[in-house]
Write a protein that holds these residues in place. Sequence first.
Motif, mmCIF file in Angstrom:
data_model
loop_
_atom_site.group_PDB
_atom_site.id
_atom_site.type_symbol
_atom_site.label_atom_id
_atom_site.label_comp_id
_atom_site.label_asym_id
_atom_site.label_seq_id
_atom_site.Cartn_x
_atom_site.Cartn_y
_atom_site.Cartn_z
ATOM 1 N N TYR A 293 -68.165 -21.878 -52.308
ATOM 2 C CA TYR A 293 -67.314 -21.027 -53.369
ATOM 3 C C TYR A 293 -66.271 -20.368 -52.708
ATOM 4 N N ARG A 294 -65.278 -19.880 -53.481
ATOM 5 C CA ARG A 294 -64.322 -18.895 -53.259
ATOM 6 C C ARG A 294 -64.071 -17.924 -54.328
ATOM 7 N N LEU A 295 -63.809 -16.478 -54.071
ATOM 8 C CA LEU A 295 -63.754 -15.436 -55.037
ATOM 9 C C LEU A 295 -62.247 -15.838 -55.486
ATOM 10 N N VAL A 296 -62.469 -15.805 -57.168
ATOM 11 C CA VAL A 296 -61.161 -15.898 -57.861
ATOM 12 C C VAL A 296 -60.626 -14.541 -58.198
ATOM 13 N N HIS A 297 -59.445 -14.599 -58.087
ATOM 14 C CA HIS A 297 -58.638 -13.243 -58.170
ATOM 15 C C HIS A 297 -58.168 -13.376 -59.611
ATOM 16 N N GLU A 298 -58.454 -12.560 -60.544
ATOM 17 C CA GLU A 298 -58.030 -12.857 -62.008
ATOM 18 C C GLU A 298 -56.957 -12.205 -62.508
ATOM 19 N N SER A 299 -56.348 -11.382 -61.596
ATOM 20 C CA SER A 299 -55.144 -10.534 -61.951
ATOM 21 C C SER A 299 -54.383 -10.422 -60.773
ATOM 22 N N ASP A 300 -53.148 -9.756 -60.946
ATOM 23 C CA ASP A 300 -52.283 -9.632 -59.727
ATOM 24 C C ASP A 300 -52.513 -8.083 -59.133
ATOM 25 N N HIS A 301 -53.383 -7.469 -59.995
ATOM 26 C CA HIS A 301 -53.517 -6.040 -59.619
ATOM 27 C C HIS A 301 -54.086 -5.786 -58.182
ATOM 28 N N GLU A 302 -53.619 -5.075 -57.138
ATOM 29 C CA GLU A 302 -54.027 -4.784 -56.068
ATOM 30 C C GLU A 302 -55.547 -4.386 -56.009
ATOM 31 N N SER A 303 -55.808 -3.598 -56.850
ATOM 32 C CA SER A 303 -57.241 -3.061 -56.988
ATOM 33 C C SER A 303 -58.204 -4.197 -57.149
ATOM 34 N N ASP A 304 -57.758 -5.484 -57.639
ATOM 35 C CA ASP A 304 -58.866 -6.488 -58.020
ATOM 36 C C ASP A 304 -58.952 -7.278 -56.741
ATOM 37 N N ARG A 305 -58.418 -7.128 -55.667
ATOM 38 C CA ARG A 305 -58.170 -7.921 -54.600
ATOM 39 C C ARG A 305 -59.358 -7.471 -53.726
ATOM 40 N N GLY A 306 -60.375 -6.742 -53.702
ATOM 41 C CA GLY A 306 -61.180 -6.222 -52.744
ATOM 42 C C GLY A 306 -62.561 -7.506 -52.364
ATOM 43 N N SER A 307 -63.333 -6.938 -51.744
ATOM 44 C CA SER A 307 -64.301 -8.204 -51.400
ATOM 45 C C SER A 307 -65.240 -8.704 -52.188
ATOM 46 N N THR A 308 -65.772 -9.876 -51.867
ATOM 47 C CA THR A 308 -66.838 -10.103 -52.989
ATOM 48 C C THR A 308 -67.913 -9.159 -52.971
ATOM 49 N N GLU A 309 -68.277 -8.418 -51.770
ATOM 50 C CA GLU A 309 -69.321 -7.476 -51.894
ATOM 51 C C GLU A 309 -69.067 -6.355 -52.911
ATOM 52 N N LYS A 310 -67.757 -5.974 -52.789
ATOM 53 C CA LYS A 310 -67.225 -4.812 -53.815
ATOM 54 C C LYS A 310 -67.305 -5.201 -55.282
ATOM 55 N N ALA A 311 -66.992 -6.588 -55.460
ATOM 56 C CA ALA A 311 -66.922 -7.123 -56.591
ATOM 57 C C ALA A 311 -68.306 -7.100 -57.399
ATOM 58 N N VAL A 312 -69.362 -7.560 -56.389
ATOM 59 C CA VAL A 312 -70.898 -7.573 -56.785
ATOM 60 C C VAL A 312 -71.203 -5.944 -56.952
ATOM 61 N N HIS A 313 -70.845 -5.165 -56.230
ATOM 62 C CA HIS A 313 -71.106 -3.849 -56.482
ATOM 63 C C HIS A 313 -70.508 -3.118 -57.779
ATOM 64 N N ASP A 314 -69.508 -3.463 -58.120
ATOM 65 C CA ASP A 314 -68.609 -2.961 -59.254
ATOM 66 C C ASP A 314 -69.236 -3.797 -60.385
ATOM 67 N N GLY A 315 -70.054 -4.971 -60.338
ATOM 68 C CA GLY A 315 -70.647 -5.564 -61.448
ATOM 69 C C GLY A 315 -69.789 -6.567 -62.178
ATOM 70 N N HIS A 316 -68.826 -7.196 -61.597
ATOM 71 C CA HIS A 316 -67.991 -8.148 -61.976
ATOM 72 C C HIS A 316 -67.313 -9.212 -60.863
ATOM 73 N N LEU A 317 -67.628 -10.490 -60.819
ATOM 74 C CA LEU A 317 -66.843 -11.300 -60.173
ATOM 75 C C LEU A 317 -66.726 -12.568 -60.734
ATOM 76 N N ALA A 318 -65.724 -13.351 -60.170
ATOM 77 C CA ALA A 318 -65.466 -14.567 -60.569
ATOM 78 C C ALA A 318 -65.460 -15.394 -59.686
ATOM 79 N N VAL A 319 -65.960 -16.485 -59.497
ATOM 80 C CA VAL A 319 -66.041 -17.481 -58.455
ATOM 81 C C VAL A 319 -65.485 -18.860 -58.655
ATOM 82 N N TRP A 320 -65.004 -19.657 -57.623
ATOM 83 C CA TRP A 320 -64.888 -20.980 -57.771
ATOM 84 C C TRP A 320 -65.780 -21.819 -57.010
#
Length: 200
Positions: A112-139
Amino acid sequence: MPGRKKALSSYRAKRDFRRTPEPEEAGKKSREPTRFVIQKHDATSPHYDFRLEVDGVLKSWAIPKGPSTDPRQKRLAVATEDHPLEYADFEGVIPEDEYGGGTVMVWDHGTYRLVHESDHESDRGSTEKAVHDGHLAVWLEGRKLQGGYALTRMNRSTKRWVLVKMDDSEADARRRPTSTQNWSARTGRTMAEIRNGRED
Ligand code: MN
């Protein structure tokens, strides 16, 4: 070719080369492929364990109804404990007196790969951060499941998440893979064959 130059500068700006040892092709949105597995688990309460390789462990969710390929179907996914990476290959029978006893099938696996859902730099963190933040999109690139899936925690103080198929080219409301592809992606065995294999 201004368009290409612009695309490549954007490509470069989106990557942290301290983390990525070599450049990826333009157009790809993530770094190294990482593993996922979905294990069908015939426990007291049957479910599918959805596991993503994140920073050296398998982040895990138990999905009672299993994944859907229909973007309208929201599936409860209860966060469970991290598992070791080696667990991704496990298929067999857990004794009933052990926690989570029952038959386990590698129902699907792949990368799988992490999918970035917007162009905001804040959305370009790690998968670990996405899990911690409670939202991730994966391909997912699996044997049975492909395409984008979004996992969203219901609120900060819960282990309850929702898994939903993203509305992309791989979405298909007519498929019922948990019913029609009810065999191991690893060995081709059915649950009964895995269960009986213990006695052989
Ligand atoms: Mn389980």
